[in-house]
Design a protein around this motif. Structure first.
Motif, PDB file in Angstrom:
ATOM      1  N   ALA A 125      10.032 -12.560   0.185  1.00 56.78           N
ATOM      2  CA  ALA A 125      10.524 -11.395  -0.546  1.00 56.78           C
ATOM      3  C   ALA A 125      11.573 -10.701   0.303  1.00 56.78           C
ATOM      4  O   ALA A 125      11.398 -10.540   1.516  1.00 56.78           O
ATOM      5  CB  ALA A 125       9.366 -10.441  -0.852  1.00 56.78           C
ATOM      6  N   VAL A 126      12.663 -10.283  -0.316  1.00 47.52           N
ATOM      7  CA  VAL A 126      13.706  -9.501   0.365  1.00 47.52           C
ATOM      8  C   VAL A 126      13.746  -8.127  -0.288  1.00 47.52           C
ATOM      9  O   VAL A 126      14.112  -7.988  -1.458  1.00 47.52           O
ATOM     10  CB  VAL A 126      15.079 -10.196   0.267  1.00 47.52           C
ATOM     11  CG1 VAL A 126      16.141  -9.335   0.947  1.00 47.52           C
ATOM     12  CG2 VAL A 126      15.026 -11.574   0.889  1.00 47.52           C
ATOM     13  N   LEU A 127      13.331  -7.112   0.487  1.00 45.73           N
ATOM     14  CA  LEU A 127      13.326  -5.728   0.008  1.00 45.73           C
ATOM     15  C   LEU A 127      14.596  -5.061   0.509  1.00 45.73           C
ATOM     16  O   LEU A 127      14.816  -4.975   1.725  1.00 45.73           O
ATOM     17  CB  LEU A 127      12.087  -4.997   0.509  1.00 45.73           C
ATOM     18  CG  LEU A 127      11.826  -3.593  -0.040  1.00 45.73           C
ATOM     19  CD1 LEU A 127      10.330  -3.251   0.017  1.00 45.73           C
ATOM     20  CD2 LEU A 127      12.614  -2.512   0.707  1.00 45.73           C
ATOM     21  N   THR A 128      15.424  -4.601  -0.427  1.00 48.24           N
ATOM     22  CA  THR A 128      16.728  -4.032  -0.082  1.00 48.24           C
ATOM     23  C   THR A 128      16.796  -2.561  -0.478  1.00 48.24           C
ATOM     24  O   THR A 128      16.530  -2.209  -1.628  1.00 48.24           O
ATOM     25  CB  THR A 128      17.863  -4.795  -0.791  1.00 48.24           C
ATOM     26  OG1 THR A 128      17.762  -6.181  -0.457  1.00 48.24           O
ATOM     27  CG2 THR A 128      19.227  -4.264  -0.375  1.00 48.24           C
ATOM     28  N   PHE A 129      17.162  -1.713   0.490  1.00 48.31           N
ATOM     29  CA  PHE A 129      17.403  -0.302   0.210  1.00 48.31           C
ATOM     30  C   PHE A 129      18.875  -0.126  -0.172  1.00 48.31           C
ATOM     31  O   PHE A 129      19.769  -0.518   0.587  1.00 48.31           O
ATOM     32  CB  PHE A 129      17.094   0.563   1.439  1.00 48.31           C
ATOM     33  CG  PHE A 129      15.631   0.809   1.651  1.00 48.31           C
ATOM     34  CD1 PHE A 129      15.005   1.907   1.077  1.00 48.31           C
ATOM     35  CD2 PHE A 129      14.873  -0.063   2.415  1.00 48.31           C
ATOM     36  CE1 PHE A 129      13.649   2.130   1.261  1.00 48.31           C
ATOM     37  CE2 PHE A 129      13.519   0.150   2.604  1.00 48.31           C
ATOM     38  CZ  PHE A 129      12.898   1.252   2.026  1.00 48.31           C
ATOM     39  N   ASP A 130      19.110   0.473  -1.328  1.00 47.06           N
ATOM     40  CA  ASP A 130      20.482   0.733  -1.778  1.00 47.06           C
ATOM     41  C   ASP A 130      20.426   1.884  -2.782  1.00 47.06           C
ATOM     42  O   ASP A 130      20.478   1.683  -3.998  1.00 47.06           O
ATOM     43  CB  ASP A 130      21.075  -0.523  -2.411  1.00 47.06           C
ATOM     44  CG  ASP A 130      22.571  -0.373  -2.703  1.00 47.06           C
ATOM     45  OD1 ASP A 130      23.166   0.640  -2.272  1.00 47.06           O
ATOM     46  OD2 ASP A 130      23.133  -1.252  -3.371  1.00 47.06           O
ATOM     47  N   LEU A 131      20.320   3.100  -2.273  1.00 45.59           N
ATOM     48  CA  LEU A 131      20.158   4.291  -3.104  1.00 45.59           C
ATOM     49  C   LEU A 131      21.405   4.505  -3.956  1.00 45.59           C
ATOM     50  O   LEU A 131      22.500   4.751  -3.431  1.00 45.59           O
ATOM     51  CB  LEU A 131      19.875   5.513  -2.225  1.00 45.59           C
ATOM     52  CG  LEU A 131      19.640   6.849  -2.938  1.00 45.59           C
ATOM     53  CD1 LEU A 131      18.492   6.748  -3.939  1.00 45.59           C
ATOM     54  CD2 LEU A 131      19.366   7.946  -1.919  1.00 45.59           C
ATOM     55  N   MET A 163      11.393  -9.714   4.310  1.00 45.90           N
ATOM     56  CA  MET A 163      12.505  -9.169   5.093  1.00 45.90           C
ATOM     57  C   MET A 163      12.943  -7.860   4.445  1.00 45.90           C
ATOM     58  O   MET A 163      13.188  -7.809   3.230  1.00 45.90           O
ATOM     59  CB  MET A 163      13.692 -10.138   5.140  1.00 45.90           C
ATOM     60  CG  MET A 163      14.887  -9.572   5.919  1.00 45.90           C
ATOM     61  SD  MET A 163      16.259 -10.731   6.134  1.00 45.90           S
ATOM     62  CE  MET A 163      16.891 -10.819   4.452  1.00 45.90           C
ATOM     63  N   ILE A 164      13.042  -6.789   5.235  1.00 42.93           N
ATOM     64  CA  ILE A 164      13.529  -5.489   4.757  1.00 42.93           C
ATOM     65  C   ILE A 164      14.944  -5.299   5.292  1.00 42.93           C
ATOM     66  O   ILE A 164      15.212  -5.523   6.481  1.00 42.93           O
ATOM     67  CB  ILE A 164      12.619  -4.341   5.242  1.00 42.93           C
ATOM     68  CG1 ILE A 164      11.193  -4.532   4.703  1.00 42.93           C
ATOM     69  CG2 ILE A 164      13.171  -2.989   4.803  1.00 42.93           C
ATOM     70  CD1 ILE A 164      10.198  -3.491   5.209  1.00 42.93           C
ATOM     71  N   PHE A 167       1.378 -12.081   5.506  1.00 45.59           N
ATOM     72  CA  PHE A 167       2.396 -13.011   6.004  1.00 45.59           C
ATOM     73  C   PHE A 167       3.305 -12.230   6.954  1.00 45.59           C
ATOM     74  O   PHE A 167       3.277 -10.994   6.991  1.00 45.59           O
ATOM     75  CB  PHE A 167       3.201 -13.621   4.843  1.00 45.59           C
ATOM     76  CG  PHE A 167       3.547 -12.651   3.738  1.00 45.59           C
ATOM     77  CD1 PHE A 167       4.470 -11.631   3.924  1.00 45.59           C
ATOM     78  CD2 PHE A 167       2.923 -12.761   2.493  1.00 45.59           C
ATOM     79  CE1 PHE A 167       4.778 -10.755   2.908  1.00 45.59           C
ATOM     80  CE2 PHE A 167       3.218 -11.873   1.468  1.00 45.59           C
ATOM     81  CZ  PHE A 167       4.146 -10.861   1.675  1.00 45.59           C
ATOM     82  N   PRO A 168       4.102 -12.915   7.753  1.00 49.66           N
ATOM     83  CA  PRO A 168       4.963 -12.216   8.722  1.00 49.66           C
ATOM     84  C   PRO A 168       6.055 -11.388   8.038  1.00 49.66           C
ATOM     85  O   PRO A 168       6.495 -11.711   6.932  1.00 49.66           O
ATOM     86  CB  PRO A 168       5.569 -13.347   9.549  1.00 49.66           C
ATOM     87  CG  PRO A 168       5.458 -14.557   8.698  1.00 49.66           C
ATOM     88  CD  PRO A 168       4.226 -14.381   7.862  1.00 49.66           C
ATOM     89  N   THR A 169       6.464 -10.327   8.728  1.00 48.82           N
ATOM     90  CA  THR A 169       7.466  -9.399   8.186  1.00 48.82           C
ATOM     91  C   THR A 169       8.514  -9.091   9.244  1.00 48.82           C
ATOM     92  O   THR A 169       8.224  -9.091  10.444  1.00 48.82           O
ATOM     93  CB  THR A 169       6.798  -8.089   7.721  1.00 48.82           C
ATOM     94  OG1 THR A 169       6.092  -7.512   8.835  1.00 48.82           O
ATOM     95  CG2 THR A 169       5.823  -8.331   6.588  1.00 48.82           C
ATOM     96  N   PHE A 204       8.392  -7.753  13.246  1.00 46.16           N
ATOM     97  CA  PHE A 204       9.579  -7.996  14.064  1.00 46.16           C
ATOM     98  C   PHE A 204      10.726  -7.104  13.577  1.00 46.16           C
ATOM     99  O   PHE A 204      10.760  -6.695  12.419  1.00 46.16           O
ATOM    100  CB  PHE A 204      10.006  -9.470  13.981  1.00 46.16           C
ATOM    101  CG  PHE A 204       8.902 -10.444  14.311  1.00 46.16           C
ATOM    102  CD1 PHE A 204       8.586 -10.730  15.630  1.00 46.16           C
ATOM    103  CD2 PHE A 204       8.170 -11.052  13.295  1.00 46.16           C
ATOM    104  CE1 PHE A 204       7.570 -11.623  15.932  1.00 46.16           C
ATOM    105  CE2 PHE A 204       7.147 -11.942  13.598  1.00 46.16           C
ATOM    106  CZ  PHE A 204       6.840 -12.224  14.919  1.00 46.16           C
ATOM    107  N   ARG A 205      11.668  -6.867  14.498  1.00 46.79           N
ATOM    108  CA  ARG A 205      12.849  -6.082  14.174  1.00 46.79           C
ATOM    109  C   ARG A 205      14.061  -6.721  14.847  1.00 46.79           C
ATOM    110  O   ARG A 205      14.009  -7.039  16.054  1.00 46.79           O
ATOM    111  CB  ARG A 205      12.704  -4.631  14.685  1.00 46.79           C
ATOM    112  CG  ARG A 205      11.767  -3.768  13.884  1.00 46.79           C
ATOM    113  CD  ARG A 205      11.109  -2.688  14.723  1.00 46.79           C
ATOM    114  NE  ARG A 205      10.287  -3.275  15.771  1.00 46.79           N
ATOM    115  CZ  ARG A 205       9.085  -3.811  15.570  1.00 46.79           C
ATOM    116  NH1 ARG A 205       8.551  -3.814  14.367  1.00 46.79           N
ATOM    117  NH2 ARG A 205       8.412  -4.352  16.582  1.00 46.79           N
ATOM    118  N   VAL A 206      15.114  -6.933  14.092  1.00 40.96           N
ATOM    119  CA  VAL A 206      16.386  -7.351  14.672  1.00 40.96           C
ATOM    120  C   VAL A 206      17.398  -6.253  14.373  1.00 40.96           C
ATOM    121  O   VAL A 206      17.315  -5.567  13.345  1.00 40.96           O
ATOM    122  CB  VAL A 206      16.864  -8.707  14.113  1.00 40.96           C
ATOM    123  CG1 VAL A 206      15.904  -9.812  14.517  1.00 40.96           C
ATOM    124  CG2 VAL A 206      17.028  -8.671  12.611  1.00 40.96           C
TER     125      VAL A 206
END
Length: 731
Positions: free
Chosen positions: A22-28, A61-62, A108-110, A131-133
């Motif tokens: 899943a790809v969670l995207t912030f786009d207000l 992935m956020i 699952f991993p995030t 994790f964070r990149v």
């Protein structure tokens, strides 16, 4: 599509190895930034529930579709939320904790891809993922303590477990924005990449976790369990930090120390219990006057930035500037312009003055090199933006000229009329005057529409405020260009209309008037200084006068007395005039209300001087003891009343601008919110009653205006309750 909202979308994506993530995207939508408003948090709750409902996902992935990641919570909502009380705030935070915990507990991993600013809640959200990149130019941090609150969505719980208690205390108590390299070094993020490689890096980490190369379950266990410190280590880490931070923050800003206490209390607890401790303290801090006022300052600052942005959009380009008068002030202006990238010509009629201005600029650049902010090569490049000259040869190509010669109307008039003949038809002239009427200086100019005031505060490189003063004939174009230039210099411009002293000095000198009354009635000026410093001012009035300079103060006071004789003219000599008459000018000649010696760093250090006490006996008419509350009232009431008058007279447009000018220009205690918020906090009716009592003894300087009396009778305020400052009109 798994979820579609106004600010958040969640999409399925096939990845190598036959997995689906899943790809969670912030786009207000409708905004240039992402922020976690109440509505966005509600969407996040729905989005996470939708993700949990999907049975075949192998990772999350956020990310953000905007240039920033998430700038934090929606601060415009804070006053209204805080007004709902402690129980509501605790419950609200626990609801957010539940959402964030649900992300942390996904089967699952995030990973979070942090592409830009990730602050406050926008930093706390990535802490929930395994994790964070982070992009190379992104920044991350928890600035909540700067608003008088603490991180309330897990920052005090997860960050210490991630980067260690000492590092977390430094980040949280300092409220700093941290660069990607620092975040990587501390372990707050797992990788730092060029922006164009960020998504690929995040997906690679997910794939490695899915293959078992990275143990995401252990990472979760570490974040959810107690801090790995034994009791002795805890005591050393937290008790030492509390003492150091309390000394640095001072008594008026409790949030940094309270944040440390939260980390300490939760150190031995599991996740949920530690979050309960955090939520309770957040609610307590949110209900404090300090938080209310600091949030108000943030909102006021947004008002000022929006107004300045509107001016910028109308402004002609300011690519080349000049300053007339090279001394300390001219050198400071030249430094500030050059350091921010706008080339500037520095002119004077004397070579030694030119050298003084260059020396000032070089000194300031050298300090930047010492602090590691600039390399020697960068210093040389920026210094080359300053072009010294004794002639007007290059002035035909200048877009804006700042006149910064001596504060004398005849000298300024001569310089301004002379330079007007040397510049182009569209060049803006701006006078760095602190008191002289812009309309008066415009009288002999051929193009008064291209002339305004541009009042810098000393020292230029430190003081954020610039007053842009509009004269009767000043054009919108001249104001817009001057505002744009001030912003390009890294300053906060506030546009005011012309009057004696403009806004800041007009308001400051009644404060000094209150000080003069106190000294006349026998108050010890050192005690007055201590009381006002305890109240929150960076320095008391006697010390401030020494810093300003008694010659400057006497001149400015004469301007005020001429402009507002009914309340600012005095029939008798003041302690300030006594100092001036005895050549005690303050720090500039090492003697004023105090004497000055050099400390180890070569800076002036004030010491008691009995001669000052002997001299002021000339003006002391009686000997009275004043309580701290009496001193505060006699100092603050005239300052606040003059702010009210400036607002009523239309010198400044809004309460927000009036209050921010005092905070940025003269160091009004930020935690008190400004003069008009101070009246609101006391209650307008109570303030009027106090002013009336003082006016009976001390006269018109303390007399409330008729409009303020009407506000008191009608129960009105300068700031509407629980509304953002942007909604508050002229009182």
């Amino acid at each position: 599509m798994i979820y579609q909202g106004n600010a958040i979308t969640v999409a399925r994506r096939d990845v190598p190895d036959g997995n689906v993530i899943a790809v969670l995207t912030f786009d207000l939508q409708g905004e240039s930034i992402n922020k976690l408003s109440s509505q966005v948090v509600a969407e996040l709750d729905d989005a996470v529930k939708a993700i949990r409902f999907e049975s075949d996902l192998g990772g999350l992935m956020i990310q953000s579709a905007k240039d920033v990641f998430i700038v934090g919570a929606d601060i415009t909502e804070f006053h209204a939320l805080f007004d709902k009380g402690e129980d509501y705030l605790v419950e609200m935070n626990q609801r957010v904790h539940a959402i964030f915990n649900a992300i942390e507990d996904l089967p699952f991993p995030t990973v979070t891809a942090i592409n830009g600013l990730a602050l406050g809640g926008g930093c706390e959200l990535p802490l929930t993922t395994d994790f964070r990149v982070m992009a190379e130019r992104a920044k991350i941090g928890l600035p909540e303590t700067k608003l008088g609150i603490i991180p309330g969505w897990g920052g005090c719980v997860r960050l210490p477990r991630l980067i260690g208690a000492d590092n977390a205390i430094e980040w949280i108590a300092g409220g700093s924005e941290n660069r990607a390299d620092a975040a990587l070094k501390m372990g707050a993020v797992d990788a730092v990449l060029p922006l164009e490689q960020l998504e690929a890096g995040a997906l690679d980490i997910l794939a490695r976790a899915q293959r078992g190369e990275l143990d995401y379950q252990k990472r979760r266990a570490d974040k959810k369990g107690p801090l790995k410190l034994n009791p002795i280590e805890q005591m050393m880490a937290f008790e030492t930090a509390k003492g150091f931070v309390a000394g640095k923050a001072g008594p008026h800003y409790p949030a940094p120390v309270e944040a440390i206490k939260v980390i300490q209390k939760g150190a031995g607890e599991q996740r949920e219990r530690a979050q309960q401790i955090e939520a309770a303290t957040f609610a307590k801090m949110a209900l404090s006057d300090v938080a209310f006022n600091l949030v108000g300052l943030f909102l006021n600052d947004q008002v000022i930035k929006k107004k300045a942005s509107k001016y910028e959009k109308q402004a002609q380009a300011v690519k080349q500037t000049a300053v007339l008068g090279a001394g300390i002030m001219g050198g400071g202006i030249a430094y500030q312009s050059a350091s921010k990238g706008t080339p500037i010509v520095m002119k004077d009629i004397k070579a030694d003055a030119i050298e003084l201005g260059l020396k000032e600029a070089r000194k300031l650049f050298a300090k930047q090199v010492e602090r590691g902010k600039l390399t020697s090569a960068e210093m040389a490049e920026k210094l080359s933006n300053i072009r010294p000259t004794l002639s007007y040869g290059d002035f035909g190509h200048v877009d804006l000229v700042v006149e910064a010669v001596v504060e004398n109307p005849k000298v300024k008039d001569a310089v301004l009329t002379e330079v007007e003949g040397q510049v182009g038809e569209e060049t803006i002239l701006a006078s760095n005057t602190s008191t002289i009427s812009i309309d008066r200086l415009a009288q002999n100019l051929k193009r008064p529409h291209n002339f305004c005031g541009m009042h810098f505060f000393n020292p230029v490189h430190r003081m954020p405020l610039v007053e842009v003063i509009r004269g009767e004939k000043t054009s919108d174009a001249a104001v817009a260009a001057t505002v744009a230039y001030a912003r390009a210099m890294g300053k906060t411009p506030i546009v005011v209309n012309d009057c004696p002293g403009f806004l800041v000095n007009r308001v400051l000198f009644p404060y000094f008037g209150g000080f003069s009354f106190l000294v006349e009635q026998g108050a010890d000026f050192q005690k007055v200084d201590k009381v006002m410093e305890k109240f929150g001012w960076p320095m008391g009035p006697a010390y401030l006068l020494d810093v300003v300079g008694m010659d400057t103060a006497v001149h400015a006071n004469e301007v005020m007395a001429e402009g507002f004789p009914e309340r600012m003219a005095r029939d008798t000599k003041t302690a300030i005039e006594v100092m001036y008459d005895n050549d005690r000018l303050g720090q500039k000649n090492a003697k004023g209300f105090y004497a000055y010696e050099e400390d180890k760093k070569g800076k002036p250090k004030k010491v008691t001087d009995e001669q000052a006490y002997a001299l002021i006996k000339e003006v002391v008419k009686e000997h009275r003891e004043f309580s701290d509350d009496e001193v505060i009232a006699r100092m603050m009431v005239p300052l606040c009343l003059e702010t009210v008058r400036a607002l009523e007279d239309g010198i400044v447009d809004t309460p927000a601008e009036a209050d921010m000018a005092l905070i940025y220009g003269i160091g009004f205690p930020p935690f008190r919110g400004g003069a008009l918020r101070y009246i609101d906090a006391m209650g307008v009716a109570e303030f009027v009653a106090l002013a009336d009592r003082l006016a009976e003894e001390l006269g018109p300087l303390y007399a409330p205006t008729d409009k303020l009396r009407r506000m008191a009778e009608q129960g009105e305020r300068f700031y509407a309750a629980n509304a953002s400052s942007a909604q508050n009109a002229n009182a």
